[in-house]
Write an enzyme that holds these catalytic residues in place. Structure first.
Site, PDB file in Angstrom:
ATOM      1  N   GLU A 161      -6.790   4.286   8.010  1.00  0.00           N
ATOM      2  CA  GLU A 161      -6.586   5.725   7.769  1.00  0.00           C
ATOM      3  C   GLU A 161      -7.828   6.337   7.128  1.00  0.00           C
ATOM      4  O   GLU A 161      -8.141   7.510   7.360  1.00  0.00           O
ATOM      5  CB  GLU A 161      -5.325   5.937   6.914  1.00  0.00           C
ATOM      6  CG  GLU A 161      -4.068   5.705   7.747  1.00  0.00           C
ATOM      7  CD  GLU A 161      -2.872   5.201   6.964  1.00  0.00           C
ATOM      8  OE1 GLU A 161      -2.870   5.291   5.720  1.00  0.00           O
ATOM      9  OE2 GLU A 161      -1.928   4.699   7.608  1.00  0.00           O
TER      10      GLU A 161
ATOM     11  N   GLU B 236      -5.262  -5.321  10.300  1.00  0.00           N
ATOM     12  CA  GLU B 236      -4.297  -4.245  10.519  1.00  0.00           C
ATOM     13  C   GLU B 236      -4.574  -3.569  11.857  1.00  0.00           C
ATOM     14  O   GLU B 236      -5.380  -2.639  11.933  1.00  0.00           O
ATOM     15  CB  GLU B 236      -4.406  -3.207   9.389  1.00  0.00           C
ATOM     16  CG  GLU B 236      -4.045  -3.746   8.023  1.00  0.00           C
ATOM     17  CD  GLU B 236      -3.377  -2.676   7.155  1.00  0.00           C
ATOM     18  OE1 GLU B 236      -2.375  -3.003   6.526  1.00  0.00           O
ATOM     19  OE2 GLU B 236      -3.849  -1.530   7.136  1.00  0.00           O
TER      20      GLU B 236
ATOM     21  N   ASN C 235       0.871  -1.179   0.000  1.00  0.00           N
ATOM     22  CA  ASN C 235       0.000   0.000   0.000  1.00  0.00           C
ATOM     23  C   ASN C 235       0.906   1.226   0.000  1.00  0.00           C
ATOM     24  O   ASN C 235       1.535   1.537   1.008  1.00  0.00           O
ATOM     25  CB  ASN C 235      -0.889  -0.036   1.258  1.00  0.00           C
ATOM     26  CG  ASN C 235      -1.704   1.232   1.427  1.00  0.00           C
ATOM     27  OD1 ASN C 235      -1.728   2.094   0.550  1.00  0.00           O
ATOM     28  ND2 ASN C 235      -2.368   1.341   2.574  1.00  0.00           N
ATOM     29  N   TRP C 236       0.963   1.892  -1.143  1.00  0.00           N
ATOM     30  CA  TRP C 236       1.873   3.039  -1.249  1.00  0.00           C
ATOM     31  C   TRP C 236       1.335   4.277  -0.545  1.00  0.00           C
ATOM     32  O   TRP C 236       2.030   5.294  -0.473  1.00  0.00           O
ATOM     33  CB  TRP C 236       2.151   3.348  -2.732  1.00  0.00           C
ATOM     34  CG  TRP C 236       3.212   2.489  -3.338  1.00  0.00           C
ATOM     35  CD1 TRP C 236       3.932   1.498  -2.723  1.00  0.00           C
ATOM     36  CD2 TRP C 236       3.692   2.551  -4.688  1.00  0.00           C
ATOM     37  NE1 TRP C 236       4.829   0.941  -3.608  1.00  0.00           N
ATOM     38  CE2 TRP C 236       4.704   1.567  -4.813  1.00  0.00           C
ATOM     39  CE3 TRP C 236       3.367   3.331  -5.786  1.00  0.00           C
ATOM     40  CZ2 TRP C 236       5.387   1.359  -6.019  1.00  0.00           C
ATOM     41  CZ3 TRP C 236       4.048   3.121  -6.985  1.00  0.00           C
ATOM     42  CH2 TRP C 236       5.050   2.142  -7.086  1.00  0.00           C
ATOM     43  N   LYS C 237       0.079   4.223  -0.084  1.00  0.00           N
ATOM     44  CA  LYS C 237      -0.512   5.395   0.564  1.00  0.00           C
ATOM     45  C   LYS C 237      -0.290   6.632  -0.316  1.00  0.00           C
ATOM     46  O   LYS C 237      -0.307   6.504  -1.538  1.00  0.00           O
ATOM     47  CB  LYS C 237       0.047   5.567   1.986  1.00  0.00           C
ATOM     48  CG  LYS C 237      -0.096   4.254   2.778  1.00  0.00           C
ATOM     49  CD  LYS C 237       0.100   4.389   4.254  1.00  0.00           C
ATOM     50  CE  LYS C 237      -0.100   3.026   4.928  1.00  0.00           C
ATOM     51  NZ  LYS C 237      -0.025   3.074   6.371  1.00  0.00           N
TER      52      LYS C 237
ATOM     53  N   GLY D 278       3.043  -1.133   4.326  1.00  0.00           N
ATOM     54  CA  GLY D 278       3.054   0.299   4.048  1.00  0.00           C
ATOM     55  C   GLY D 278       4.471   0.790   3.799  1.00  0.00           C
ATOM     56  O   GLY D 278       5.039   0.607   2.733  1.00  0.00           O
ATOM     57  N   GLY D 279       5.066   1.393   4.819  1.00  0.00           N
ATOM     58  CA  GLY D 279       6.374   2.040   4.682  1.00  0.00           C
ATOM     59  C   GLY D 279       7.439   1.197   4.005  1.00  0.00           C
ATOM     60  O   GLY D 279       8.189   1.694   3.150  1.00  0.00           O
TER      61      GLY D 279
ATOM     62  N   GLY E 212       2.516   2.094  10.956  1.00  0.00           N
ATOM     63  CA  GLY E 212       3.422   3.239  10.879  1.00  0.00           C
ATOM     64  C   GLY E 212       4.112   3.565  12.194  1.00  0.00           C
ATOM     65  O   GLY E 212       4.723   4.616  12.331  1.00  0.00           O
TER      66      GLY E 212
ATOM     67  N   HIS F 271      -9.466   0.901   4.873  1.00  0.00           N
ATOM     68  CA  HIS F 271      -8.206   1.058   5.588  1.00  0.00           C
ATOM     69  C   HIS F 271      -8.421   1.936   6.818  1.00  0.00           C
ATOM     70  O   HIS F 271      -9.221   2.874   6.789  1.00  0.00           O
ATOM     71  CB  HIS F 271      -7.153   1.676   4.668  1.00  0.00           C
ATOM     72  CG  HIS F 271      -5.785   1.633   5.249  1.00  0.00           C
ATOM     73  ND1 HIS F 271      -5.343   2.561   6.171  1.00  0.00           N
ATOM     74  CD2 HIS F 271      -4.776   0.751   5.077  1.00  0.00           C
ATOM     75  CE1 HIS F 271      -4.113   2.240   6.530  1.00  0.00           C
ATOM     76  NE2 HIS F 271      -3.743   1.156   5.894  1.00  0.00           N
TER      77      HIS F 271
ATOM     78  N   SER G 162       3.589  -2.360  10.243  1.00  0.00           N
ATOM     79  CA  SER G 162       5.042  -2.390  10.442  1.00  0.00           C
ATOM     80  C   SER G 162       5.681  -3.707   9.999  1.00  0.00           C
ATOM     81  O   SER G 162       6.616  -4.186  10.653  1.00  0.00           O
ATOM     82  CB  SER G 162       5.390  -2.067  11.906  1.00  0.00           C
ATOM     83  OG  SER G 162       4.950  -0.757  12.231  1.00  0.00           O
TER      84      SER G 162
HETATM   85  P1  13P Z   1       3.087   0.311   7.789  1.00  0.00           P
HETATM   86  O1  13P Z   1       3.648  -0.939   7.136  1.00  0.00           O
HETATM   87  O2  13P Z   1       3.785   1.556   7.343  1.00  0.00           O
HETATM   88  O3  13P Z   1       2.968   0.164   9.251  1.00  0.00           O
HETATM   89  O4  13P Z   1       1.591   0.455   7.219  1.00  0.00           O
HETATM   90  C1  13P Z   1       0.749  -0.638   7.238  1.00  0.00           C
HETATM   91  C2  13P Z   1      -0.469  -0.325   6.458  1.00  0.00           C
HETATM   92  O5  13P Z   1      -1.263   0.517   6.837  1.00  0.00           O
HETATM   93  C3  13P Z   1      -0.672  -1.041   5.197  1.00  0.00           C
HETATM   94  O6  13P Z   1      -1.947  -0.799   4.682  1.00  0.00           O
END
Ligand code: 13P
Length: 249
Positions: free
Chosen positions: A97, A167, A9-11, A234-235, A173, A95, A213
């Site tokens: 977020e 999640e 997920n590149w956000k 994510g990251g 994050g 998600h 994470s």
């Molecule tokens: P991180 O891997 O940055 O914690 O993010 C997870 C995430 O929200 C994937 O959708």
């Protein structure tokens, strides 16, 4: 056997040019990968660049959200058929977020999941508890309620086409990964919900990804858990080498 899904997920990161250069480096690193499905979800405007860059490869492209109507006067929204027409195959739904900043609810998650399925997309439906909910011992109840309202009303046929991502909000994050055991226990709770609502076979076939994470250093331990069928990253998916080492766990 459930085939793992490693999704990124590149956000809200990367331009079109950065998207193209990511794929130039990433694709050779995962060319021989057949043990899992690989999905990358860029921002809407970069779907075409990602689809073009990944053409003919083993990497599928997804969006990070969709609206439940197919078209209409909904300024700023993007529909499932539009994502499919752009060459997307997956879409993240609900998600945390989006729940936290954009008012997503279990009700909207259900509508969006159905809209994704109607467009022929594979929804990756996200659920997970907050830190406060975990610390007050409500994790199982929260997951059950999210499942009940956001996923439970699907038909068995619809349910057979979704992926779920667990999640935990406190792990996103933050660098604070759920331990493999904690993640597996939440996956067990979700699979139990699936079993109660859709039966043994549907529950056994359901793929549940863990997100929060995930890094090259911890992916092996997570994936060693039979309950964990993949990762939503994510990251650590923003750099080609890092995501490739996660994919090739
Ligand atoms: P991180 O891997 O940055 O914690 O993010 C997870 C995430 O929200 C994937 O959708």
């Amino acid at each position: 056997m459930r085939k793992p899904v490693m999704a990124g997920n590149w956000k809200m990161y990367k331009t079109a040019a950065e998207t193209t250069s990511f794929f130039e480096k990433f694709l050779p690193l995962v060319r021989d990968c057949s043990h899992c499905e690989i999905v990358i979800c860029p921002v809407f405007v970069n779907l075409p660049a990602a689809v073009e860059a990944a053409r003919g490869s083993n990497v599928r492209i997804g969006a990070q959200d969709l609206f439940w109507e197919t078209e209409g006067a909904y300024t700023g929204e993007v529909s499932g058929p539009m994502i499919a027409a752009a060459g997307g195959s997956h879409v993240i739904v609900g998600h945390s977020e989006r729940r936290q900043y954009f008012g997503e609810t279990d009700e909207s998650v259900l509508k969006k999941t159905r809209a994704a399925l109607n467009a022929g997309l594979t929804p990756i439906v996200c659920v997970g508890e907050t830190l406060e909910q975990r610390e007050s011992g409500r994790t199982a109840g929260v997951l059950a309620a999210q499942f009940d309202k956001g996923i439970g009303p699907l038909s068995p046929e619809e349910f057979g086409r979704i992926l779920i991502a667990y999640e935990p909000v406190w792990a996103i994050g933050t660098g604070r990964t759920a331990s493999p055991e904690i993640a597996a226990e939440a996956h067990r709770v979700l699979r139990e919900q699936a079993r109660a609502r859709f039966g043994e076979e549907a529950a056994e076939n359901l793929r549940i990804l863990y997100g929060g994470s995930v890094k090259p250093e911890n992916v092996k331990g997570l994936m060693a858990q039979p309950q964990i069928d993949g990762a939503l990253v994510g990251g650590a998916c923003l750099k080609p080498e890092s995501f490739a080492s996660i994919v090739n766990f």
